[in-house]
Design an enzyme around this catalytic site. Sequence first.
Site, short mmCIF file in Angstrom:
data_model
loop_
_atom_site.label_atom_id
_atom_site.label_comp_id
_atom_site.label_asym_id
_atom_site.label_seq_id
_atom_site.Cartn_x
_atom_site.Cartn_y
_atom_site.Cartn_z
N HIS A 219 -5.75 4.53 6.01
CA HIS A 219 -4.98 5.51 5.25
C HIS A 219 -3.57 5.69 5.82
O HIS A 219 -2.97 6.76 5.64
CB HIS A 219 -5.70 6.87 5.17
N ASP B 58 0.85 -1.19 0.00
CA ASP B 58 0.00 0.00 0.00
C ASP B 58 0.89 1.23 0.00
O ASP B 58 1.95 1.26 0.66
CB ASP B 58 -0.92 0.04 1.22
N ASP C 22 -2.84 -0.48 6.14
CA ASP C 22 -3.66 -0.86 5.00
C ASP C 22 -3.09 -2.07 4.27
O ASP C 22 -3.83 -2.90 3.74
CB ASP C 22 -3.81 0.31 4.03
N GLU D 40 0.93 5.58 0.32
CA GLU D 40 0.30 6.87 0.56
C GLU D 40 1.07 7.89 -0.28
O GLU D 40 2.31 7.85 -0.32
CB GLU D 40 0.33 7.25 2.04
#
Length: 922
Positions: free
Chosen positions: A144, A10, A149, A12
């Site tokens: 998030h 994941d 995640d 960000e």
Amino acid sequence: MLDFSFVAIDLETTGLEETAEIIEIGLCKVEHGEITATLSHLVKPINIIPTDITLITGIDNHMVSDAPAWEDIQDEVLTFIGDEMLVAHNISFDRTILENHLGYQTPNLWADTHDFAKVFLPTLTSYKLVSIGQELAIESSLHHRALADAELCAKAFLIIMEKALTVGGFTLQKIANVFQGENNGFTQTLAWMVQYTLTHEMPAAPLTNDAVTDYINSSPAVSFQNAEVFFHSGGIMSKYRADFQYRPQQISMLRTITEAFQENKHAIIEAGTGTGKSFAYLVPSLLWAVENGTKVVISTNTIALQEQLYQTDLPFLRKALEYNFTAALSKGRSNYLCLRRLDLYQNQAKTMLWSEKIFLAQLYYWLQVYPGGDKETLNLNKLEQQYWSNISSQAETCLGNKCSYFKKCAFMTNRRKCEQSEIIITNHAQLLQDIKLDGSILPNYQHLIIDEAHHLEDEAIKQFTDTVDLELLRKSSKQLERSGNIINRILRKLHDIPIYTEIYTRINDTYTQMHDDIAALEKQISETITYVFTIKQLEKSNERRITPKERTSDWWQALSEYLSGCQNLTKTLYHRLTSVANYLDSTDAAEDLLKELNSTIAMFREQVNIFEDFLDGSAPKKVYWLEYNKSSWGNNLSLSVALIDIMPLLKEKLFDAKDTVVLTSATLAIRNDLNYTAESFLLKPEEYRSYITPSPFDYKKQSVIAIPVDNPDYSQTNEYAYADMVIRNLEKIIPSVTGGVLVLFTSYAMLNKVYFALKRNPDLSEYNILAHGQDGSRSSILHNLSNAEKTIVLGASSFWEGIDVKGSGLTTVVIVKLPFSPPTKPIDSAKLELLQASGKNGFMNYSLPQAILKFRQGCGRLIRTASDWGAVIILDNRVLTKSYGQDFLRSLPRQNILREDMDSICDKLGRWMQKKSAESQN
């Protein structure tokens, strides 16, 4: 435990564009079905992190100031990943960003948890990662953030795999066959699962069960004449319900319905929360149907209420009345799968887009676990709804008892059940479609209960609105070029029949010409949609009413030329298809194909007619408007035509055509009077009975209304300043009150601004702040409100009604703004003009009553039981400063009202709520 390995990833980032920079990466290694290692890094971007990203992720520029750059951790990341398959949620984004940073395409296979959830969790209401985690009961507190995640993604993937295995190797192989020729993580995982089922014994997937208990009594335990004894103290209901409460309001409502049935009159009944409304109309309806050998139809607006009636309330009444009455749940034909059309559809798998293949795979799993063939259990997005139209049951293509699937047909099975039933549960859309098609959907009936009746007018407008969706029209035309399309199947059918050689040639020549027509229509639609987004007059909204005045403008004259081009090309396709049908009709070779072709022709004919009506635009009783939207699916334009006033049609086709129609809802009255509703439906006083149930709750003890006197007047304040005021108010309210808070907005733009501001406030960091459209599905948000302490929910539209959170889960409802509908909405603006032309005040006769009803719905979210308590805080002080303000307040149950400045309100409510909370715990 599954012997399966992969790495979940994941990212960000600084934004959602392809050039966004990574600010955090999380990796989670799974070996032999267990998480064995993780890797996580904050990453320092070249550019600053936008504020909105910080609000979502919690990562700010200070946190990454000393973090390594991507180049410093790239080798470590690649070593951790190795040659393992990568699993992510919505992989297109993570894969694009990662490969942009690497500068090359990764050789690893990728698999998407979103795709796996779509196929093997087909009934979810949301496919966001957080919603999937909640459905699978996976604990995760840092949504998030990359590592949290990634771990959630890994755990979800493993659980979904285990769930998928329960359908067995045959179904999994059928699903795998859909993806023949594809080579990615999804298909490789499917292949592994198929092999796994060959060597392991798997538990069977649970099936739904609709078994009904039989009762042998020849008649119900009570008669229609003495139905009310069912609800008396010591009566039948009290024997079967431990939570039974004697409710005189329930009996009065029942009497109103029985009198209406006996006198062939209609009824309007407002029955608020706590009345026991559903049983008050179910009992007399059942008894009337049984004793008179007839049917009673009950229509609701929401799926939830339909399921409650059919799955819970009716089975209870079978037991309590000791009588095996018959009941059916009737839905629109297009809700049911056609197995014959599915057979034809699956033959086109090789030419399908990836999203369509996922849809087909989802169907195979769904049919195995939910064999009823009713799409209500599926959660289909707009694109998937279009796919569904290729396989749904249709009257135009149905072969009836000539179909090899006739005995298995879900629609035909349901239709037979409806014909044999005394009670039919349906929805407003189906009810109105039955009216539109002159009673060809529902069995003959003369008695109707309409629950959630405040939605009937809006649903009627929707069902009687004609629309041309240009993107859907384009896709429909392109369907004619797919390998398994109707024309190709006709040609294959005729090819080897010598006596039809000439007809084959004519159809083939026509089809050749159609290819050019389809290409021209696609080009024309694309140019039309592109042009729409260059028109300055359309920049400020996503819809525009086309009035006679607008039709004289230069921009409309130019757009109408584009639309005329679309109309002409659609008409050309219609004529070509009609000629094919005429050729085919001269043979006896393909009745089934001719029916399907006629269905396609009818669709194009309808689109041509709507184009013609819209471009003409001269019907005085109709309203015309454009809708234009930009989305991830692409830009689109649709044209809509509707009746300005639907009520004369409903009066003629429904109220005048039936012996009894009962309208009931929790909110039908204005100022404790039902005249507005009666007049809206054109009912004369002698045609109906009415009743407003008094509330069973003690609002003076249970609730308080608070209105701050120091807020600015909304009508004299711009949106930005008003939003800032809302933020300041909520920053005071939230720490002061006890229990859950629901904040109701009329604008998504304001909701989002307030949401991000509250999330940014460090003083509110201990609160679980959730927003409609930001934090998962509506059901998952409401689950948090019911079960998690210190939850604050910001909602719009659907959150104004249908929420039933009891106790401390919801103790404060905040009304941000009085819910007036924008007068610029096409149908509303046309109605207001119509009222003005007839000498009536549009605001007082339409806008105000509609706003009051919605306002009452919002306030009604607070008190749901006799033990609930709380406050409704109205931030819009027009209820105090405007002459119509008292109409809003008088429409609520009588209760104490605080009219003070916000600081005083927060202080007094805080102390009152602490006292109430202590009392409720004793």
